[in-house]
Design a protein around this motif. Structure first.
Motif, PDB file in Angstrom:
ATOM      1  N   ALA A  40      -1.520   4.056  -0.417  1.00  0.00           N
ATOM      2  CA  ALA A  40      -1.397   2.682  -0.885  1.00  0.00           C
ATOM      3  C   ALA A  40      -0.528   2.682  -2.135  1.00  0.00           C
ATOM      4  CB  ALA A  40      -2.768   2.086  -1.200  1.00  0.00           C
ATOM      5  N   ALA A  41       0.350   1.701  -2.229  1.00  0.00           N
ATOM      6  CA  ALA A  41       1.255   1.623  -3.376  1.00  0.00           C
ATOM      7  C   ALA A  41       1.426   0.172  -3.798  1.00  0.00           C
ATOM      8  CB  ALA A  41       2.611   2.230  -3.030  1.00  0.00           C
ATOM      9  N   TYR A  42       1.355  -0.049  -5.110  1.00  0.00           N
ATOM     10  CA  TYR A  42       1.680  -1.351  -5.667  1.00  0.00           C
ATOM     11  C   TYR A  42       3.176  -1.345  -5.969  1.00  0.00           C
ATOM     12  CZ  TYR A  42      -3.274  -2.235  -6.232  1.00  0.00           C
ATOM     13  OH  TYR A  42      -4.607  -2.423  -6.000  1.00  0.00           O
ATOM     14  N   LEU A  43       3.892  -2.296  -5.412  1.00  0.00           N
ATOM     15  CA  LEU A  43       5.340  -2.346  -5.547  1.00  0.00           C
ATOM     16  C   LEU A  43       5.741  -3.353  -6.617  1.00  0.00           C
ATOM     17  CD1 LEU A  43       6.175  -2.409  -1.741  1.00  0.00           C
ATOM     18  CD2 LEU A  43       5.939  -0.423  -3.228  1.00  0.00           C
ATOM     19  N   VAL A  44       6.903  -3.126  -7.216  1.00  0.00           N
ATOM     20  CA  VAL A  44       7.439  -4.011  -8.249  1.00  0.00           C
ATOM     21  C   VAL A  44       8.614  -4.780  -7.658  1.00  0.00           C
ATOM     22  CG1 VAL A  44       8.495  -4.128 -10.532  1.00  0.00           C
ATOM     23  CG2 VAL A  44       6.758  -2.401 -10.057  1.00  0.00           C
ATOM     24  N   TYR A  45       8.551  -6.103  -7.772  1.00  0.00           N
ATOM     25  CA  TYR A  45       9.626  -6.980  -7.304  1.00  0.00           C
ATOM     26  C   TYR A  45      10.186  -7.726  -8.496  1.00  0.00           C
ATOM     27  CZ  TYR A  45       7.923  -6.150  -2.585  1.00  0.00           C
ATOM     28  OH  TYR A  45       7.553  -5.560  -1.415  1.00  0.00           O
ATOM     29  N   SER A  46      11.475  -8.055  -8.446  1.00  0.00           N
ATOM     30  CA  SER A  46      12.099  -8.746  -9.577  1.00  0.00           C
ATOM     31  C   SER A  46      13.310  -9.548  -9.101  1.00  0.00           C
ATOM     32  CB  SER A  46      12.531  -7.734 -10.627  1.00  0.00           C
ATOM     33  OG  SER A  46      13.105  -8.384 -11.724  1.00  0.00           O
ATOM     34  N   GLY A  47      13.729 -10.461  -9.911  1.00  0.00           N
ATOM     35  CA  GLY A  47      14.947 -11.219  -9.645  1.00  0.00           C
ATOM     36  C   GLY A  47      14.696 -12.536  -8.941  1.00  0.00           C
ATOM     37  N   ARG A  51      13.588  -9.143  -5.062  1.00  0.00           N
ATOM     38  CA  ARG A  51      13.960  -7.849  -4.481  1.00  0.00           C
ATOM     39  C   ARG A  51      13.032  -6.749  -4.958  1.00  0.00           C
ATOM     40  NH1 ARG A  51      20.114  -6.451  -4.946  1.00  0.00           N
ATOM     41  NH2 ARG A  51      19.199  -4.657  -3.933  1.00  0.00           N
ATOM     42  N   TYR A  52      12.793  -5.785  -4.072  1.00  0.00           N
ATOM     43  CA  TYR A  52      11.980  -4.605  -4.375  1.00  0.00           C
ATOM     44  C   TYR A  52      12.771  -3.684  -5.305  1.00  0.00           C
ATOM     45  CZ  TYR A  52      10.134   0.086  -3.504  1.00  0.00           C
ATOM     46  OH  TYR A  52       9.657   1.363  -3.650  1.00  0.00           O
ATOM     47  N   ILE A  53      12.156  -3.286  -6.451  1.00  0.00           N
ATOM     48  CA  ILE A  53      12.873  -2.403  -7.377  1.00  0.00           C
ATOM     49  C   ILE A  53      12.163  -1.069  -7.614  1.00  0.00           C
ATOM     50  CG2 ILE A  53      14.078  -4.257  -8.570  1.00  0.00           C
ATOM     51  CD1 ILE A  53      12.000  -4.001 -10.812  1.00  0.00           C
ATOM     52  N   GLY A  54      10.908  -0.900  -7.171  1.00  0.00           N
ATOM     53  CA  GLY A  54      10.252   0.384  -7.374  1.00  0.00           C
ATOM     54  C   GLY A  54       8.749   0.326  -7.144  1.00  0.00           C
ATOM     55  N   VAL A  55       8.122   1.483  -7.328  1.00  0.00           N
ATOM     56  CA  VAL A  55       6.680   1.621  -7.173  1.00  0.00           C
ATOM     57  C   VAL A  55       6.039   1.594  -8.553  1.00  0.00           C
ATOM     58  CG1 VAL A  55       4.843   3.158  -6.387  1.00  0.00           C
ATOM     59  CG2 VAL A  55       6.961   2.982  -5.070  1.00  0.00           C
ATOM     60  N   LYS A  56       5.059   0.729  -8.731  1.00  0.00           N
ATOM     61  CA  LYS A  56       4.357   0.628 -10.009  1.00  0.00           C
ATOM     62  C   LYS A  56       3.246   1.672 -10.083  1.00  0.00           C
ATOM     63  CE  LYS A  56       1.836  -2.622 -12.892  1.00  0.00           C
ATOM     64  NZ  LYS A  56       1.330  -3.983 -13.013  1.00  0.00           N
ATOM     65  N   GLU A  57       2.469   1.777  -9.011  1.00  0.00           N
ATOM     66  CA  GLU A  57       1.334   2.695  -8.976  1.00  0.00           C
ATOM     67  C   GLU A  57       1.053   3.037  -7.521  1.00  0.00           C
ATOM     68  OE1 GLU A  57      -3.381   2.457 -10.135  1.00  0.00           O
ATOM     69  OE2 GLU A  57      -1.991   1.085 -11.107  1.00  0.00           O
ATOM     70  N   SER A  58       0.674   4.299  -7.254  1.00  0.00           N
ATOM     71  CA  SER A  58       0.370   4.677  -5.871  1.00  0.00           C
ATOM     72  C   SER A  58      -0.798   5.661  -5.843  1.00  0.00           C
ATOM     73  CB  SER A  58       1.589   5.291  -5.182  1.00  0.00           C
ATOM     74  OG  SER A  58       1.900   6.537  -5.761  1.00  0.00           O
ATOM     75  N   GLU A  59      -1.418   5.748  -4.671  1.00  0.00           N
ATOM     76  CA  GLU A  59      -2.551   6.652  -4.489  1.00  0.00           C
ATOM     77  C   GLU A  59      -2.551   7.157  -3.054  1.00  0.00           C
ATOM     78  OE1 GLU A  59      -7.384   6.488  -4.753  1.00  0.00           O
ATOM     79  OE2 GLU A  59      -6.219   5.113  -5.972  1.00  0.00           O
ATOM     80  N   GLU A  60      -2.884   8.455  -2.878  1.00  0.00           N
ATOM     81  CA  GLU A  60      -2.967   9.066  -1.558  1.00  0.00           C
ATOM     82  C   GLU A  60      -4.365   9.621  -1.337  1.00  0.00           C
ATOM     83  OE1 GLU A  60      -0.135  12.063  -0.602  1.00  0.00           O
ATOM     84  OE2 GLU A  60       1.572  10.815  -1.138  1.00  0.00           O
TER      85      GLU A  60
END
Length: 71
Positions: A40-47, A51-60
């Motif tokens: 699971a990953a929390y994604l960062v969107y901007s603009g 648009r998707y710009i990166g992963v904020k936090e993730s866990e496996e």
């Protein structure tokens, strides 16, 4: 948020016969060995167009499992 799941299972299935050739009982237990993986990953969107710009936090998570089934 993005989620991914994957499971792999290997099954052993011996067939056991009890009795004579004319009349017998068949017993077929199954033994399963597997692994479950999840991410699971929390994604960062901007603009302006969000648009998707990166992963904020993730866990496996990885779990090994084994079990019998009798059918």
């Amino acid at each position: 948020m993005r989620q991914r799941f994957k499971i792999s299972v290997f099954t052993l299935n011996p067939k056991l016969k009890f009795g004579e050739e004319d009349a017998y009982i068949t017993f077929s237990p199954k033994y399963h060995i597997g692994r479950l993986m999840g991410e699971a990953a929390y994604l960062v969107y901007s603009g302006d167009n969000n648009r998707y710009i990166g992963v904020k936090e993730s866990e496996e998570a990885k779990i090994k499992t084994s079990f019998w089934s009798l059918l």
